[in-house]
Write a protein that holds these residues in place. Structure first.
Motif, PDB file in Angstrom:
ATOM      1  N   LEU A 518       0.822  -1.204   0.000  1.00  0.00           N
ATOM      2  CA  LEU A 518       0.000   0.000   0.000  1.00  0.00           C
ATOM      3  C   LEU A 518       0.857   1.255   0.000  1.00  0.00           C
ATOM      4  CD1 LEU A 518      -2.737  -1.091   2.552  1.00  0.00           C
ATOM      5  CD2 LEU A 518      -3.148  -0.437   0.192  1.00  0.00           C
ATOM      6  N   SER A 519       1.858   1.295   0.854  1.00  0.00           N
ATOM      7  CA  SER A 519       2.660   2.522   0.876  1.00  0.00           C
ATOM      8  C   SER A 519       3.462   2.666  -0.396  1.00  0.00           C
ATOM      9  CB  SER A 519       3.535   2.612   2.133  1.00  0.00           C
ATOM     10  OG  SER A 519       4.129   1.387   2.420  1.00  0.00           O
ATOM     11  N   GLY A 520       3.773   1.517  -1.029  1.00  0.00           N
ATOM     12  CA  GLY A 520       4.449   1.577  -2.324  1.00  0.00           C
ATOM     13  C   GLY A 520       3.616   2.298  -3.367  1.00  0.00           C
ATOM     14  N   GLN A 521       2.314   2.288  -3.189  1.00  0.00           N
ATOM     15  CA  GLN A 521       1.411   2.966  -4.120  1.00  0.00           C
ATOM     16  C   GLN A 521       1.007   4.343  -3.608  1.00  0.00           C
ATOM     17  OE1 GLN A 521       0.218   1.536  -7.155  1.00  0.00           O
ATOM     18  NE2 GLN A 521       1.898   0.124  -6.699  1.00  0.00           N
ATOM     19  N   GLY A 522       1.716   4.818  -2.582  1.00  0.00           N
ATOM     20  CA  GLY A 522       1.461   6.177  -2.092  1.00  0.00           C
ATOM     21  C   GLY A 522       0.375   6.281  -1.043  1.00  0.00           C
ATOM     22  N   PHE A 523      -0.108   5.154  -0.541  1.00  0.00           N
ATOM     23  CA  PHE A 523      -1.136   5.226   0.502  1.00  0.00           C
ATOM     24  C   PHE A 523      -0.503   5.375   1.879  1.00  0.00           C
ATOM     25  CE2 PHE A 523      -3.537   3.149  -2.915  1.00  0.00           C
ATOM     26  CZ  PHE A 523      -4.644   3.982  -2.936  1.00  0.00           C
ATOM     27  N   ARG A 524      -1.372   5.646   2.853  1.00  0.00           N
ATOM     28  CA  ARG A 524      -0.914   5.815   4.240  1.00  0.00           C
ATOM     29  C   ARG A 524      -1.489   4.698   5.117  1.00  0.00           C
ATOM     30  NH1 ARG A 524      -2.420  10.770   2.191  1.00  0.00           N
ATOM     31  NH2 ARG A 524      -4.501  10.653   3.086  1.00  0.00           N
ATOM     32  N   PRO A 525      -0.838   3.550   5.114  1.00  0.00           N
ATOM     33  CA  PRO A 525      -1.325   2.410   5.892  1.00  0.00           C
ATOM     34  C   PRO A 525      -0.577   2.269   7.208  1.00  0.00           C
ATOM     35  CG  PRO A 525       0.306   1.663   4.323  1.00  0.00           C
ATOM     36  CD  PRO A 525       0.300   3.175   4.243  1.00  0.00           C
ATOM     37  N   GLU A 526      -1.171   1.536   8.137  1.00  0.00           N
ATOM     38  CA  GLU A 526      -0.476   1.167   9.361  1.00  0.00           C
ATOM     39  C   GLU A 526      -0.732  -0.315   9.624  1.00  0.00           C
ATOM     40  OE1 GLU A 526      -1.596   3.665  12.630  1.00  0.00           O
ATOM     41  OE2 GLU A 526      -0.346   5.333  11.923  1.00  0.00           O
ATOM     42  N   VAL A 527       0.145  -0.901  10.443  1.00  0.00           N
ATOM     43  CA  VAL A 527      -0.077  -2.277  10.871  1.00  0.00           C
ATOM     44  C   VAL A 527      -0.303  -2.261  12.371  1.00  0.00           C
ATOM     45  CG1 VAL A 527       0.953  -4.568  11.148  1.00  0.00           C
ATOM     46  CG2 VAL A 527       1.362  -3.253   9.057  1.00  0.00           C
ATOM     47  N   ASP A 528      -1.330  -2.942  12.813  1.00  0.00           N
ATOM     48  CA  ASP A 528      -1.557  -3.038  14.255  1.00  0.00           C
ATOM     49  C   ASP A 528      -1.006  -4.388  14.717  1.00  0.00           C
ATOM     50  OD1 ASP A 528      -2.367  -3.076  16.850  1.00  0.00           O
ATOM     51  OD2 ASP A 528      -4.405  -2.400  16.442  1.00  0.00           O
ATOM     52  N   SER A 529       0.283  -4.389  15.082  1.00  0.00           N
ATOM     53  CA  SER A 529       0.948  -5.661  15.401  1.00  0.00           C
ATOM     54  C   SER A 529       0.990  -5.937  16.899  1.00  0.00           C
ATOM     55  CB  SER A 529       2.365  -5.651  14.820  1.00  0.00           C
ATOM     56  OG  SER A 529       3.066  -4.532  15.331  1.00  0.00           O
ATOM     57  N   ARG A 530       0.192  -5.187  17.664  1.00  0.00           N
ATOM     58  CA  ARG A 530       0.189  -5.416  19.112  1.00  0.00           C
ATOM     59  C   ARG A 530      -0.316  -6.820  19.421  1.00  0.00           C
ATOM     60  NH1 ARG A 530      -3.701  -0.988  21.166  1.00  0.00           N
ATOM     61  NH2 ARG A 530      -4.777  -1.762  19.311  1.00  0.00           N
ATOM     62  N   LYS A 531       0.113  -7.319  20.578  1.00  0.00           N
ATOM     63  CA  LYS A 531      -0.361  -8.644  20.992  1.00  0.00           C
ATOM     64  C   LYS A 531      -1.758  -8.495  21.585  1.00  0.00           C
ATOM     65  CE  LYS A 531       2.995 -11.218  23.081  1.00  0.00           C
ATOM     66  NZ  LYS A 531       3.681 -12.118  22.145  1.00  0.00           N
ATOM     67  N   GLU A 532      -2.688  -8.153  20.756  1.00  0.00           N
ATOM     68  CA  GLU A 532      -4.069  -7.979  21.205  1.00  0.00           C
ATOM     69  C   GLU A 532      -4.974  -8.766  20.295  1.00  0.00           C
ATOM     70  OE1 GLU A 532      -5.124  -6.592  23.827  1.00  0.00           O
ATOM     71  OE2 GLU A 532      -3.473  -5.296  24.474  1.00  0.00           O
ATOM     72  N   ARG A 533      -6.201  -8.936  20.746  1.00  0.00           N
ATOM     73  CA  ARG A 533      -7.135  -9.686  19.909  1.00  0.00           C
ATOM     74  C   ARG A 533      -7.621  -8.829  18.749  1.00  0.00           C
ATOM     75  NH1 ARG A 533     -11.558 -12.787  23.124  1.00  0.00           N
ATOM     76  NH2 ARG A 533     -11.713 -13.648  21.043  1.00  0.00           N
TER      77      ARG A 533
END
Length: 592
Positions: A518-533
């Motif tokens: 996504l960011s490669g295409q100019g978008f603004r993404p995030e990953v929620d990698s917390r140890k949560e459900r």
RNA sequence: GCCCACAUAGCUCAGAGGCAGAGCACGUUCUUGGUAAGAACGGGGUCGGCGGUUCGACUCCGCCUGUGGGCUCCA
């Protein structure tokens, strides 16, 4: 903030019917105001009453009483009002002469003042219901029983006749509707407005803050608010370059001589901060950008051939605002104007105004504002500059509006002393109107700074100068946008456009791949990698109003897909990454 | 600036003249969970600031600062 007649405006009834509803509600509310004054006089027989008109979405009445009204007083007043309504007393009009009116209202000094201000040739009328009589032109509903649904809202101070040198009265606000359903709907709208309040959303979405230790009316933009703002600014710049503007920068302070010449120290000093001393010289924070742009104009001899010159700047200005008027982002002490000054020849004036209008509507349209109110303000009694230029400018403004088939109201004499103007108010998603755009001729500054250009005749001529701001101030506009969208920014503006949500730790690497795509295409993404459900992550993304939630687990990982959930709660199910990118690109293009 | 109200943990808010509270957030540990809150434990406060009244003030009073609803003004 004004909530206009939404019910009437939003449904598909014709203009006449809307006017009918508005007139009916005015009668109703005006009548409710009378009943309220009646109730207040019963509770406070010594009260002096001011005026009690209907407003756009309710009514008020001003009172002078010996002590401030309490919430309990409002309850009592409301109870008495209900009795009066149950009594169904008819409203009776009487026309009386001046002396009769003075005698009838002899106990009421404010009313006597109003009587004195009625021109001699005008008839004086009163309205009576039960034992209450008020000086009033009317009209009213037939009887108090017609006030089907009302509520009292707040108490506030208000100067008699809006003049701060006169006594402050206590104003009680209320609203009334023809049915309780309509009242309910109005109250729901108020509730919705509260939920969309940019100050609340600004904190919830971590967009901006203001701090006591920084100073009131001084805004700090956090990363997410900063992101939205920079997107708006980038778009603004692109549009201005495309429309033939040159973008410039100017300092935040300037020497006193500059402000002396511009006249700001003489006419605008109450809006300016105290000077600072630099090497024994006085410098002032800039309340406006114009003198700097004028310096650019004056930095060279100008020929008629190079006009028009259009200097635009996102210029941050500082103005002293009285403490009581500050309000979130809407009214601040330091703000960035999307300012521009156009210097042109007389024969270019109309095209320039047209250009500004076109730019305005293109820009506002991109943000989903399609409902406008336009005002043309003409020459006031005290003015500078010569009549012919005023007329030319005013005609050009009007003609440009006509050319674009725009409806507008004329505010006769409402222009500034230095030139006529067009103001544009936009209506947001809740029907509230906001002043943003202003296009203003200036016959003062070119004179003061002795601006000239050399014409084809070899003579020196005075250029026309136009100030214009389209979004007005970044701060206010962002505030309006937050409320307009209720914090759910369209994809092109969303600070975070997508959150990738890995279901378990083993999906994090894939989630990062999705994010990179996504960011490669100019978008603004995030990953929620917390140890949560996953449920928690969805809830939080949902509350942050992130447009796309991309859930990835075993299935998605093996097939190269993402499971898409929209913030509308719509679940699109698994989609190939390429399909998602196409969809998002379309959405970005349409700015929807 | 003026009138009225408000200010308690990072946030939202309860409380009360005599030991400072909740939920969320934050930290640690356990849990690897498929579309809106998994569990346990823990840290966190000069009760906005300064004065006054009182044996004692977060609580009452005054002033200041800030915020909110208005008035006036405005991008």
């Amino acid at each position: 903030m004004v909530l206009k007649e939404d019910m009437a405006r939003r449904d598909s009834r014709g203009k006449e019917q809307i006017q009918e509803v508005v007139a009916m509600r005015q009668r109703l509310r005006h009548s409710a105001a009378h009943v309220m004054a009646d109730a207040v006089l019963q509770l406070f027989p010594e009260a002096k009453i001011g005026i009690g008109p209907p407003t756009d979405d309710g009514f008020y009445y001003d009172f002078e009483v010996s002590r401030p009204f309490t919430p309990e007083d409002l309850e009592h007043i409301e109870a008495i009002m209900r009795e009066r309504i149950a009594g169904d007393f008819p409203f009776q009009k009487e026309t009386i002469d001046r002396d009769g009116a003075r005698e009838l209202l002899g106990e009421q000094p404010y009313k006597l003042e109003l009587i004195d201000d009625i021109p001699p040739e005008e008839p004086i009328s009163t309205y009576r219901h039960n034992e209450f009589v008020d000086l009033c032109q009317g009209p009213h509903v037939e009887s108090t029983g017609k006030i089907a649904a009302f509520t009292l809202q707040t108490v506030a101070g208000a100067y008699w006749r809006g003049d701060e040198n006169r006594p402050m009265l206590q104003r009680i606000y209320g609203t009334a509707f023809e049915t309780s359903a309509a009242l309910e709907e109005h109250l729901k709208l108020l509730e919705e407005a509260e939920k969309r309040d940019h100050r609340r959303l600004g904190r919830q979405l971590d967009l901006f803050s203001v701090h006591e230790e920084v100073g009131p009316g001084l805004v700090i933009w956090h990363p997410k608010g900063g992101k939205v703002r920079s997107i708006v600014e980038d778009y603004w710049r692109e549009l201005h370059y495309r429309r033939g503007y040159d973008l410039v920068y100017s300092p935040h302070v300037g020497r006193s001589r500059l402000w002396q010449t511009s006249g700001h120290l003489d006419f605008y000093s109450e809006g300016m901060y105290s000077p600072m001393d630099v090497d024994g010289q006085e410098y002032y924070m800039k309340p406006m950008n114009c003198p700097f742009h004028i310096m650019i104009y004056r930095s060279d001899l100008r020929s008629y051939r190079e006009l028009p010159l259009r200097y635009g700047e996102l210029g941050t200005v500082y103005r002293y605002e009285r403490s009581g008027v500050l309000h979130g982002l809407m009214r601040v002490r330091g703000f960035t104007q999307d300012d521009a000054h156009i210097f042109c020849r007389p024969d270019q004036v109309e095209d320039e105004v047209l250009g500004v209008l076109d730019l305005t509507f293109e820009l506002l349209d991109a943000f989903g504002f399609t409902d406008y109110e336009i005002f043309l303000s003409t020459r006031p009694e005290k003015f500078v500059g010569d009549l012919e230029m005023w007329e030319h400018a005013t005609r050009s403004l009007a003609h440009a509006l006509d050319t674009r088939n725009l409806d507008y109201d004329v505010d006769e004499g409402g222009g500034a002393f230095y030139g006529p103007k067009i103001d544009i108010r936009i209506r947001d998603a809740l029907g509230r109107s906001w002043q943003c755009t202003t296009v203003q001729f200036d016959f003062n500054l070119p004179e003061r700074f002795n601006l000239t250009f050399q014409g084809s005749d070899g003579e020196q001529h005075r250029p026309y100068m136009v100030h214009r701001a389209i979004i007005g101030s970044m701060e206010r506009f962002l505030g309006v946008l937050i409320e307009h969208y209720g914090g759910a920014f369209p994809l092109w503006l969303a600070p975070v456009q997508a959150v990738t949500i890995p279901i378990a730790d083993r999906h994090v690497d894939y989630a990062l791949e999705v994010k990179d795509a996504l960011s490669g295409q100019g978008f603004r993404p995030e990953v929620d990698s917390r140890k949560e459900r996953m449920n928690l992550k969805i809830r939080e993304a949902q509350m942050q109003k992130v447009p796309y939630m991309l859930v990835v687990g075993d299935e998605e990982m093996s097939k190269g897909t993402v499971s898409v959930r929209l913030r509308s709660e719509e679940n699109l199910g698994p989609i190939a990454l390429s399909g998602l990118l196409d969809r998002m690109k379309d959405e970005l293009r349409s700015r929807s």
